[in-house]
Each structure stands twice: as C-alpha cells, then as structure tokens.
Write a protein that holds these residues in place. Structure first.
Motif, PDB file in Angstrom:
ATOM      1  N   SER A   1       8.140 -19.352 -25.062  1.00 12.65           N
ATOM      2  CA  SER A   1       6.756 -19.939 -25.300  1.00 12.65           C
ATOM      3  C   SER A   1       6.409 -19.767 -27.068  1.00 12.65           C
ATOM      4  O   SER A   1       6.395 -18.305 -27.417  1.00 12.65           O
TER       5      SER A   1
ATOM      6  N   GLY B   1      -5.163 -23.963 -25.821  1.00 19.07           N
ATOM      7  CA  GLY B   1      -3.826 -24.134 -25.213  1.00 19.07           C
ATOM      8  C   GLY B   1      -3.135 -23.034 -24.080  1.00 19.07           C
ATOM      9  O   GLY B   1      -2.087 -23.318 -23.629  1.00 19.07           O
TER      10      GLY B   1
ATOM     11  N   LYS C   1       2.266 -22.247 -17.881  1.00 18.65           N
ATOM     12  CA  LYS C   1       3.405 -23.251 -17.346  1.00 18.65           C
ATOM     13  C   LYS C   1       5.039 -23.008 -17.630  1.00 18.65           C
ATOM     14  O   LYS C   1       5.739 -23.004 -17.092  1.00 18.65           O
TER      15      LYS C   1
ATOM     16  N   GLU D   1      -3.827 -21.737 -21.374  1.00 21.05           N
ATOM     17  CA  GLU D   1      -3.921 -22.071 -19.919  1.00 21.05           C
ATOM     18  C   GLU D   1      -2.504 -22.831 -19.374  1.00 21.05           C
ATOM     19  O   GLU D   1      -1.835 -22.829 -18.380  1.00 21.05           O
ATOM     20  N   ASN D   2      -2.507 -23.967 -20.157  1.00 28.75           N
ATOM     21  CA  ASN D   2      -1.695 -24.907 -20.139  1.00 28.75           C
ATOM     22  C   ASN D   2       0.093 -24.139 -20.303  1.00 28.75           C
ATOM     23  O   ASN D   2       0.987 -24.452 -19.613  1.00 28.75           O
ATOM     24  N   GLU D   3      -0.066 -23.410 -21.384  1.00 32.58           N
ATOM     25  CA  GLU D   3       1.054 -22.917 -21.899  1.00 32.58           C
ATOM     26  C   GLU D   3       1.591 -21.806 -20.654  1.00 32.58           C
ATOM     27  O   GLU D   3       3.072 -21.486 -20.717  1.00 32.58           O
TER      28      GLU D   3
END
Length: 423
Positions: free
Chosen positions: A27, A15, A21, A17-19
C-alpha cells in the motif's frame, strides 16, 4: 506554505478505509503513514536535528484501526513504553484526527498510565480537562485505542469536515513542541524558574528570540551559566536593536555548545543548529539549499578568562578568510566606539582582531562556523567576541550601546534592506 499536514490528514481520512482492502505491504498510503509523511514532517520541522525521530504506524501485517504518526525527542526516552511523545492519531471512523501530547502508552496497566498522565499534567501546570480542553475518543474499543486514550495528556481535535488551514495546524504543532520540550527540560534540569518578563522561547538546552526579520544580526551567549554578564549583554542588545538572540540555559560543562558535536553534547548542539535554522527561516534569508542570501552578522559573546588578558580588552576572532572585510570593519567600529572609554580612568580599551585557522587545534574552541550557511558569496559572517571581566562587569551599558550601534550600522553598510531607528 504547502499543505503538508492538512493534505496528509485529508488523504488518510478519505482513503484509509478503502486502502485497507490492499495488502499493507503493498500500500502506498501505508508507506506514506509510516515513512513518507514522517520524513517530510521531520525535514520541515527539524532539519539537521538528529535528536528528533518521526515515525508512523499503520499496522503489523494487518491494518490497525487507529493509524498514527509519532514525534519523539531522544532525551524523552527510547520507545512509546518509556517516552513522552507528540502523536497524530486518527479515530477508527476517520471522522477525527487528534494531535496529542502523550504519556508512554505501550503498557498493560491502564492505572499506571493514568498515574503518569497526572504527573505530566502537574509538571506542566495543565488544568483538569473539565475546563474545556479536548478529550480523545478513538471510537475503536481496542486495547491500543484504550491505552492511547488513557495516555493523552492534552490534545487538539480536528474534525474531518472542518479541518483548519495549514498555518493553523502548523502553529498548533509548534505550540505542542514548545510544551513538549518544556516537559523534557523540567525532567532533565528540574523546574527552573524564569523571569516573569522573559518573553523568549524556551527549549530544552537553550532559549531564544526570533527578533525583527529586517535586522539581519544575531547575538548569543552560550556560557551563560558560568558568566551572567554575557547573558545580560545579549539580552540588552536584543532589546535595543531587535536582533535575534540565543542563550544557553544548560550546563556548559556538560553540554558545551562551543565544541563540535560529540556524544556528550550532541543533543544540545543539534538543538542549537535547529534553533538557528528557525531564526533564519523567520528572517526569510535562506535559499532552497539553506544558504544565506543576504549579509548576516552572527556575534558569539564570550568571557576572556581571568589572567588571560592585560586590562580592558576585546578580542574579535574570525575563521574564514573570505569574511575578513566584515571582521575588520566590525573590529574598527568597536575600537572607534570604545576609544574614549576606560575603567576608573585606567588604560583605554584594547581591541584586537585575529584569524583562527580552521585546521588548527585552536579552531575547535569556536564550535560552529559559516560553512553550513555560506556559499561562494560568503554573506554569513560568524565572529567570536571575547571581553575581559572588568568591561563585562562594570561597562555593560556602554558595551550594549556600542554593539547596538554597530548592528544598526551593519544593516545600512552591508544589508540591502533598511531598518527602523533604534528604540
């Protein structure tokens, strides 16, 4: 065993790499890296041990390419500029997680870092990495990544698609902690040689044996530096009965485990408490509130100071009225087994039982007590056993045999689980 480490690795690798964003301050994953997982790991590994800190790093304001979680002991230093540490760090492509023993890395000079790494490797007896040990490649190219790669003393590499079971990950971490504590011990006390046949676990201030999980008794000598006789007794009793044992390997004058925690002995006392918790977990006798659920006998052996006794003497002290029955049984057993024993035909051994009130000044000599592990059932019995010098020096074999029999009988008298015969 819950998949604490494995689940954390999987969540970051799947998760992160997507987080990225998401704003790092908002987060959930960043919070888990920096606070959530470190707190869980600390509670699991070092309950009550304030000398260890665990913290994570996901970035300052913006996301880092190589998130990490760092475990650090207070005696090693105060920051990653000065302290050796254990680190879980992820490669930029998230294909690998490294569990590494690290030299201080937050420095500009890579040459200085490399020199320190060689010093640590030589201190620990770690061979050159060409022998097949894992090397760190964070695949990032950033200054932080380069510093961390250069600071890696030794590491274990975990592939994203081949993560081991939690038990393997946890065992790897425990081994890394043992090597880490060995390095700190050498730094603090020098390279102390140990007996080649000594199979106990070495920590910074103590060494210990986990013992047979079915033998619910523990022996310790926390003034071993000033009285080798008690250390030899504890080692003999542990070998004879299979009980757990703990021996102080540091200066009792400087790190006195027989006093409540204070700024002078705090690190050693916290290590002692943490070690006792390891022993209880090994025996599987703690409930969810860390209270002992089966009868347990804790014997702390000490020397009676010269001039403070009248011939051959053994003093048994307890500090909780609720454990009087066990303390009385124990002292009677000692008296019975030593009644025919005397030094060179002198006076028979005198055995006394005394209660030490926790509100008195005298109580502070006894350091730990059962409050930490006892609930209303009072299954944990802590006894201090003081022995005169003539008995310690000339009757150790008889004392080891006597206390060994008592531990055997305690298991049948009080504990519900039978144990095997003595070797």
């Amino acid at each position: 065993m819950t998949n604490t480490i494995r689940d954390f690795m999987t969540e970051v690798m799947d998760g992160y790499e997507n987080e990225k964003k998401t704003r790092i301050s908002q987060s959930d994953l960043a919070w888990k890296i920096e606070s959530g997982f470190p707190q869980v790991l600390r509670d699991r590994l070092f309950p009550g041990n304030l000398t260890y800190s665990v913290r994570g790093f996901a970035g300052w304001g913006s996301w880092t390419d190589t998130p990490y979680v760092m475990i650090r002991h207070a005696s090693a230093g105060k920051s990653c500029r000065t302290a050796m540490s254990i680190v879980y760090v992820f490669s930029k492509d998230l294909e690998f997680c490294y569990m590494a023993l690290m030299a201080p890395w937050e420095r500009w000079s890579l040459e200085d870092i490399a020199v320190d790494v060689e010093v640590y490797r030589n201190r620990l007896g770690i061979e050159d990495l060409s022998t097949g040990l894992d090397t760190m490649d964070l695949r990032a190219g950033s200054q932080l990544a380069e510093q961390m790669e250069k600071a890696c003393i030794i590491c274990r590499k975990y592939r994203r698609d081949q993560l081991p079971k939690e038990s393997v990950l946890f065992e790897d971490l425990k081994k890394a902690i043992a090597v880490y504590e060995n390095s700190i011990r050498i730094k603090v006390f020098g390279d102390v040689k140990v007996k080649s046949k000594d199979t106990s676990f070495k920590r910074i201030y103590t060494k210990y044996r986990l013992g047979n999980p079915n033998v619910h008794s523990h022996c310790e000598a926390i003034y071993a530096d000033s009285d080798d006789y008690t250390q030899q007794m504890v080692e003999g009793i542990c070998k004879l009965t299979g009980c757990s044992g703990l021996i102080s390997t540091s200066s009792s004058r400087r790190y006195d485990l027989n006093r409540p925690a204070n700024p002078k002995n705090m690190d050693a006392v916290f290590e002692y408490r943490d070690t006792m918790h390891r022993i209880f977990e090994h025996m599987d006798i703690l409930n969810s509130e860390d209270k002992v659920i089966q009868p347990f006998l804790h014997l702390a052996f000490h020397a009676i100071r010269n001039g403070d006794n009248h011939g051959s003497e053994i003093r048994v002290s307890y500090c909780e009225p609720a454990v009087f029955r066990t303390a009385s049984w124990f002292s009677n057993q000692v008296r019975d087994k030593m009644k025919n024993h005397s030094i060179h035909g002198g006076s028979p051994v005198r055995v006394t039982l005394q209660y030490v009130d926790q509100t008195s000044k005298e109580f502070h000599r006894y350091g730990e007590n059962g409050d930490r592990y006892n609930d209303n059932s009072k299954l944990y019995t802590f006894l201090m056993v003081e022995i005169s010098e003539d008995l310690r020096s000339m009757s150790r074999e008889s004392l080891v045999a006597a206390f060994g029999e008592i531990i055997r009988e305690f298991s049948s008298e009080f504990a519900p689980s039978p144990i095997g015969k003595l070797a």
